[in-house]
Design a protein around this motif. Sequence first.
Motif, PDB file in Angstrom:
ATOM      1  N   GLU A 199       0.835  -1.191   0.000  1.00  0.00           N
ATOM      2  CA  GLU A 199       0.000   0.000   0.000  1.00  0.00           C
ATOM      3  C   GLU A 199       0.875   1.248   0.000  1.00  0.00           C
ATOM      4  N   MET A 200       0.646   2.119  -0.973  1.00  0.00           N
ATOM      5  CA  MET A 200       1.419   3.347  -1.118  1.00  0.00           C
ATOM      6  C   MET A 200       0.479   4.546  -1.066  1.00  0.00           C
ATOM      7  N   PRO A 201       0.700   5.498  -0.165  1.00  0.00           N
ATOM      8  CA  PRO A 201      -0.161   6.691  -0.154  1.00  0.00           C
ATOM      9  C   PRO A 201      -0.152   7.376  -1.514  1.00  0.00           C
ATOM     10  N   GLN A 202      -1.326   7.703  -2.015  1.00  0.00           N
ATOM     11  CA  GLN A 202      -1.414   8.309  -3.343  1.00  0.00           C
ATOM     12  C   GLN A 202      -0.971   9.773  -3.336  1.00  0.00           C
ATOM     13  N   PHE A 203      -0.921  10.372  -2.168  1.00  0.00           N
ATOM     14  CA  PHE A 203      -0.499  11.771  -2.061  1.00  0.00           C
ATOM     15  C   PHE A 203       0.717  11.842  -1.152  1.00  0.00           C
ATOM     16  N   GLY A 204       1.741  12.538  -1.596  1.00  0.00           N
ATOM     17  CA  GLY A 204       2.945  12.656  -0.788  1.00  0.00           C
ATOM     18  C   GLY A 204       3.597  14.019  -0.922  1.00  0.00           C
ATOM     19  N   LEU A 205       4.702  14.175  -0.234  1.00  0.00           N
ATOM     20  CA  LEU A 205       5.471  15.422  -0.265  1.00  0.00           C
ATOM     21  C   LEU A 205       6.718  15.218  -1.109  1.00  0.00           C
ATOM     22  N   GLY A 206       6.830  15.972  -2.191  1.00  0.00           N
ATOM     23  CA  GLY A 206       8.055  15.969  -2.975  1.00  0.00           C
ATOM     24  C   GLY A 206       9.100  16.833  -2.298  1.00  0.00           C
ATOM     25  N   THR A 207      10.382  16.483  -2.468  1.00  0.00           N
ATOM     26  CA  THR A 207      11.432  17.227  -1.758  1.00  0.00           C
ATOM     27  C   THR A 207      12.577  17.674  -2.668  1.00  0.00           C
ATOM     28  N   TYR A 208      12.355  17.678  -3.977  1.00  0.00           N
ATOM     29  CA  TYR A 208      13.401  18.120  -4.901  1.00  0.00           C
ATOM     30  C   TYR A 208      13.798  19.563  -4.599  1.00  0.00           C
ATOM     31  N   LYS A 209      15.101  19.798  -4.521  1.00  0.00           N
ATOM     32  CA  LYS A 209      15.688  21.117  -4.224  1.00  0.00           C
ATOM     33  C   LYS A 209      15.416  21.588  -2.794  1.00  0.00           C
ATOM     34  N   MET A 210      14.947  20.718  -1.936  1.00  0.00           N
ATOM     35  CA  MET A 210      14.778  21.078  -0.527  1.00  0.00           C
ATOM     36  C   MET A 210      16.076  20.752   0.205  1.00  0.00           C
ATOM     37  N   THR A 211      17.012  21.716   0.186  1.00  0.00           N
ATOM     38  CA  THR A 211      18.334  21.475   0.766  1.00  0.00           C
ATOM     39  C   THR A 211      18.671  22.432   1.909  1.00  0.00           C
ATOM     40  N   LEU A 256      -3.718  19.232  -9.528  1.00  0.00           N
ATOM     41  CA  LEU A 256      -3.537  18.085  -8.636  1.00  0.00           C
ATOM     42  C   LEU A 256      -4.764  17.180  -8.647  1.00  0.00           C
ATOM     43  N   ARG A 257      -5.948  17.789  -8.640  1.00  0.00           N
ATOM     44  CA  ARG A 257      -7.181  16.992  -8.673  1.00  0.00           C
ATOM     45  C   ARG A 257      -7.307  16.251 -10.001  1.00  0.00           C
ATOM     46  N   TRP A 258      -6.904  16.884 -11.093  1.00  0.00           N
ATOM     47  CA  TRP A 258      -6.932  16.239 -12.418  1.00  0.00           C
ATOM     48  C   TRP A 258      -6.062  14.980 -12.424  1.00  0.00           C
ATOM     49  N   ALA A 259      -4.858  15.090 -11.889  1.00  0.00           N
ATOM     50  CA  ALA A 259      -3.981  13.916 -11.825  1.00  0.00           C
ATOM     51  C   ALA A 259      -4.548  12.869 -10.870  1.00  0.00           C
ATOM     52  N   TRP A 260      -5.053  13.332  -9.730  1.00  0.00           N
ATOM     53  CA  TRP A 260      -5.626  12.423  -8.731  1.00  0.00           C
ATOM     54  C   TRP A 260      -6.752  11.586  -9.327  1.00  0.00           C
ATOM     55  N   GLU A 261      -7.651  12.236 -10.054  1.00  0.00           N
ATOM     56  CA  GLU A 261      -8.800  11.518 -10.616  1.00  0.00           C
ATOM     57  C   GLU A 261      -8.387  10.552 -11.724  1.00  0.00           C
ATOM     58  N   ARG A 262      -7.217  10.739 -12.281  1.00  0.00           N
ATOM     59  CA  ARG A 262      -6.682   9.786 -13.260  1.00  0.00           C
ATOM     60  C   ARG A 262      -5.978   8.619 -12.577  1.00  0.00           C
ATOM     61  N   GLY A 263      -5.952   8.620 -11.251  1.00  0.00           N
ATOM     62  CA  GLY A 263      -5.315   7.526 -10.515  1.00  0.00           C
ATOM     63  C   GLY A 263      -3.821   7.689 -10.348  1.00  0.00           C
ATOM     64  N   ILE A 264      -3.331   8.899 -10.622  1.00  0.00           N
ATOM     65  CA  ILE A 264      -1.896   9.177 -10.547  1.00  0.00           C
ATOM     66  C   ILE A 264      -1.485   9.460  -9.099  1.00  0.00           C
ATOM     67  N   ILE A 265      -0.318   8.953  -8.700  1.00  0.00           N
ATOM     68  CA  ILE A 265       0.270   9.294  -7.406  1.00  0.00           C
ATOM     69  C   ILE A 265       0.899  10.679  -7.551  1.00  0.00           C
ATOM     70  N   ILE A 266       0.607  11.585  -6.626  1.00  0.00           N
ATOM     71  CA  ILE A 266       1.083  12.960  -6.759  1.00  0.00           C
ATOM     72  C   ILE A 266       1.922  13.376  -5.556  1.00  0.00           C
ATOM     73  N   ILE A 267       2.997  14.122  -5.841  1.00  0.00           N
ATOM     74  CA  ILE A 267       3.967  14.468  -4.797  1.00  0.00           C
ATOM     75  C   ILE A 267       4.375  15.947  -4.906  1.00  0.00           C
ATOM     76  N   PRO A 268       3.436  16.885  -4.797  1.00  0.00           N
ATOM     77  CA  PRO A 268       3.800  18.303  -4.915  1.00  0.00           C
ATOM     78  C   PRO A 268       4.792  18.711  -3.834  1.00  0.00           C
ATOM     79  N   LYS A 269       5.749  19.530  -4.229  1.00  0.00           N
ATOM     80  CA  LYS A 269       6.788  19.997  -3.309  1.00  0.00           C
ATOM     81  C   LYS A 269       6.489  21.408  -2.823  1.00  0.00           C
ATOM     82  N   SER A 270       6.664  21.641  -1.555  1.00  0.00           N
ATOM     83  CA  SER A 270       6.591  22.987  -1.004  1.00  0.00           C
ATOM     84  C   SER A 270       7.283  23.010   0.348  1.00  0.00           C
ATOM     85  N   VAL A 271       7.872  24.150   0.680  1.00  0.00           N
ATOM     86  CA  VAL A 271       8.419  24.340   2.021  1.00  0.00           C
ATOM     87  C   VAL A 271       7.558  25.321   2.805  1.00  0.00           C
TER      88      VAL A 271
END
Length: 274
Positions: free
Chosen positions: A16-28, A216-231
């Motif tokens: 089981e993988m959460p479909q929504f997560g936190l992306g961390t690219y460039k979070m240094t 994000l909702r568009w990707a979610w409804e397509r069944g895509i796992i989404i990982i938006p990044k923000s600090v």
Amino acid sequence: MNKILNHKKILNNNVEMPQFGLGTYKMTNEEESLAAVKHALKIGYRHIDTAHIYKNHKIIANAIKESGVPRNEIFITSKIWITDFKEPEAAFDRILLELETDYIDLCLLHWFAPDWEKAYKLLEEKYLQKKVRAIGVSNFMVDQLQQLLKIAQVKPTVNQIELHPQLPCLEIVDFCNKNNIAITSWQTIMKGEVSKIGEIVEISEKYKVTPAQVALRWAWERGIIIIPKSVNNFRIEENCNIDNFKLSKEEIELINKLSPEVRLGPDPNNINEL
């Protein structure tokens, strides 16, 4: 708990993988990134996406420890970079060391590059050793996945690709759906550029949400796992607040057909761009 954050995708090996997560690219930035990951975990995020090339494994390890959330409740994705494909075992061990964990939930090969077969076989070995719960790839196109499926002893569970309203990736998503390979999208909100797409803005005004939430909702409804990044704490909360509206089939089709297609990252068929 937020229904979006609590929703799981069942991968092809039943993990089981959460479909929504936190992306961390460039979070240094250590202080800023530590606070962001801790806030995400505090409000219910249970999926953190990282990579050795992001240079923030240790920040994430510290955030998890300081959050008080048990390790086994958090799904961690990391990736092996192309320069490590020749010595993938050392790269995998380094991921575990930096994240201060004895297993990883999902490990991906970052791109289709020379020696990818050797690296994937290493992931298969680590999977059988239960050092990783699921394995997969990132930025593999259809023909590249076909090559992988011919040699794979353990089927990839996930393919993480650039996917957003101006790059809907209909062909690769269809292929992966037919082969029971989950898709994770990166750049889903196009670095905020979705706010410049008239059709997205119009839909956002209709539902009284932001253009980013529409994407994000568009990707979610397509069944895509989404990982938006923000600090930013407000954005971290806003990004996962997409359960109070639903796009129509017509709106999804409209977004799927936006043109021209725009690629924000490197072309997976030309790794010389990396």
